[in-house]
Each structure stands twice: as structure tokens, then as C-alpha cells.
Design an enzyme around this catalytic site. Structure first.
Site, PDB file in Angstrom:
ATOM      1  N   GLU A 132      -3.045  -8.778  -1.824  1.00  0.00           N
ATOM      2  CA  GLU A 132      -2.624  -7.989  -2.978  1.00  0.00           C
ATOM      3  C   GLU A 132      -1.209  -8.368  -3.432  1.00  0.00           C
ATOM      4  O   GLU A 132      -0.918  -8.357  -4.632  1.00  0.00           O
ATOM      5  CB  GLU A 132      -2.730  -6.504  -2.663  1.00  0.00           C
ATOM      6  CG  GLU A 132      -4.195  -6.068  -2.529  1.00  0.00           C
ATOM      7  CD  GLU A 132      -4.357  -4.611  -2.178  1.00  0.00           C
ATOM      8  OE1 GLU A 132      -4.914  -3.867  -3.003  1.00  0.00           O
ATOM      9  OE2 GLU A 132      -3.917  -4.221  -1.077  1.00  0.00           O
ATOM     10  N   GLU A 152     -10.622  -4.453   3.478  1.00  0.00           N
ATOM     11  CA  GLU A 152     -10.269  -3.045   3.663  1.00  0.00           C
ATOM     12  C   GLU A 152     -11.460  -2.132   3.926  1.00  0.00           C
ATOM     13  O   GLU A 152     -11.367  -1.203   4.733  1.00  0.00           O
ATOM     14  CB  GLU A 152      -9.494  -2.532   2.437  1.00  0.00           C
ATOM     15  CG  GLU A 152      -8.027  -2.927   2.410  1.00  0.00           C
ATOM     16  CD  GLU A 152      -7.776  -4.251   1.714  1.00  0.00           C
ATOM     17  OE1 GLU A 152      -6.617  -4.530   1.379  1.00  0.00           O
ATOM     18  OE2 GLU A 152      -8.750  -5.013   1.517  1.00  0.00           O
TER      19      GLU A 152
END
Length: 269
Positions: A132, A152
Site C-alpha cells: 500500500e 490481509e
């Protein structure tokens, strides 16, 4: 270990004297400063540069500096790894209020919104929060050793620090949702194929390649570069007004007149 688990498959020409903030005192971010750029290296080798609160704090300090004195930022990681993810030991203890605070998300927004370009030079793992942070960059280059993705959901959470909106802007909806839902990490060749990175270089040439990009940016007009990034990131409904206002300001710039005059004089020779 405080990082995402490893996925299982199914030349600097910039001017100025550098000043370096080393890892004295356990700093997770090594910062090398030049006149026209800053190189920031994630440096937590014992956990493959997992992004913890101290790293986030250091990024905020660096962003404040680059907001006040805009320069190109090169982000990279030490030890053949960009960032193996968020620090899971910290992440496990965070609760609902921590999620709403956007600890990583707000830092990465700030990185993305820096006035001058951000170049991510990626080697090895760029997973979870590491991916990210890479998505927040304007330009991403990598080595053939890159493994990038968002696992995730395998840990019972979502990629909430930018992947859910930035990744589809980079690679398109269909590919982004497949990667996010499966948690699949991809290698360098696939990342290049889908446009997630724009160049591949051997590890010993990665940072020189990032500097070469920064050199090319530095040859351009700084105000025009800042305006281009700002206009590019503006929402669709702001166009073309935002473009025309930026161009109006640049049309009045002495630097625009000087550069165009030099161009015309070269053509006449």
C-alpha cells in the site's frame, strides 16, 4: 515474527551534498538529502522492514519536511526487501478506534499528496502495508525479486490503507479485485505486465535507475512538475477547469518564457 507471512503460490546525478540521518537510536527510516531529492530507506532488518508506529511517525516527519521544501522522494527498503507488511504484533492489538484513526492510511495519503513526485524502488517483498505504501507512489520500479500483494483477508482484516481504491486506479477493477480477494502475491514479471511497475532492473541497478528518473524530473520546470502531479490527481469532475487554471498560472511564469525562448533559439541554430 512481526510481519506478513510469506505468500505461498497456488546513478545519482542530482546536485548537492547529501546529508544522512542514520539508524542511530533505532530509527526505522534512513533519510539521505540532496538539493533536488530525498532518498528514504525503510530499515528494520530484523522484521524485513515491517511498518510499525515508529515508521509511520518517521514518515509524517519526512512528509512535513517535503511539504515545506518540495523535492522528489525516492522510497526504498534495506536488505533486499521493501516492506514485508504492517507490524503484525502491533496490528493484532489494535481495536476499532485504531482502525477509524487510519494510522497507516493517513500517512500514505500524505505521501501520495506530496507536491513533488514519489518514486518507489521495490526489491523483494512488498506485502500488505508495504504494498500500500508502494501504491501511494507516483512511479514504481522493481527488481526481478519483487513479490507484491495484499494478503490481509487471510489475517481477518482488509487492505484499508489504500489498496481498495489505489490498486484499481493503477491496474483496473478486474485485476485489482482478483488480487485483493485472493490475497495472491505476484512476481515482478506479472507486475510489469499489468502496469503495477514500469521498469525492472537488477538489484545493484535499482537505486541508480530511480536516481535516473529523478534526474529526468529535475531537468524539467519545478512549478510545471508540481502542477502536473496536482492536476493528474484531481477528480474527474474538476477537469478541465483545474487544468486550465494551472496552465494560466504557468503561462505567466518567467520560467516558461525563458525555456520556450531557449527552445526557439536552439531551433534557429
Amino acid at each position: 515474527m512481526s510481519r506478513f507471512p510469506e505468500p505461498v503460490e497456488g546513478g545519482n546525478e542530482g546536485g548537492g551534498v547529501a546529508s544522512t540521518s542514520s539508524a542511530n537510536g533505532g530509527s526505522p527510516l534512513l533519510v539521505e538529502r540532496h538539493d533536488d531529492r530525498v532518498v528514504a530507506t525503510l530499515d528494520r532488518p530484523s522484521v524485513r522492514n515491517a511498518i510499525d508506529q515508529a515508521t509511520i511517525d518517521a514518515l509524517h516527519v519526512l512528509c512535513a519536511e517535503l511539504e515545506a521544501i518540495p523535492r522528489t522522494l525516492i522510497l526504498t527498503g534495506a536488505g533486499g526487501v521493501f516492506a514485508s507488511g504492517a507490524d503484525i504484533a502491533e496490528l493484532r492489538e489494535r481495536r476499532a478506534d485504531d482502525a477509524r484513526a487510519g494510522i497507516n492510511a493517513n500517512a500514505f495519503v500524505r505521501v501520495a499528496e506530496l507536491p513533488m513526485p514519489v518514486i518507489a524502488a521495490l526489491d523483494g517483498f512488498a506485502l500488505g502495508g508495504g504494498a500500500e505504501l508502494a501504491y501511494a507512489a507516483d512511479i514504481r520500479i522493481a527488481t526481478p525479486a519483487l513479490r507484491i500483494g495484499n494478503p490481509e483477508t487471510g489475517l481477518g482484516i482488509i487492505a484499508a490503507a489504500g489498496a481498495s481504491w489505489r490498486l484499481k486506479q493503477i491496474v483496473g477493477d478486474a485485476r485489482a479485485i482478483e488480487l485483493l480477494l485472493t490475497g495472491r502475491a505476484i512476481g515482478a514479471d506479472e507486475a510489469l505486465e499489468i502496469g503495477l511497475v514500469s521498469e525492472l532492473h537488477p538489484a545493484d541497478e535499482l537505486l541508480p535507475a530511480a536516481h535516473a528518473i529523478a534526474d529526468r524530473i529535475a531537468r524539467n520546470d519545478r512549478a510545471a512538475t508540481i502542477a502536473t502531479k496536482r492536476v493528474f490527481r484531481a477528480p474527474r469532475e474538476s477537469h478541465p477547469t483545474v487544468d486550465l487554471e494551472a496552465q494560466a498560472a504557468l503561462f505567466e511564469s518567467p520560467e516558461k518564457y525563458r525555456r520556450m525562448t531557449e527552445f526557439l533559439e536552439r531551433k534557429q541554430k
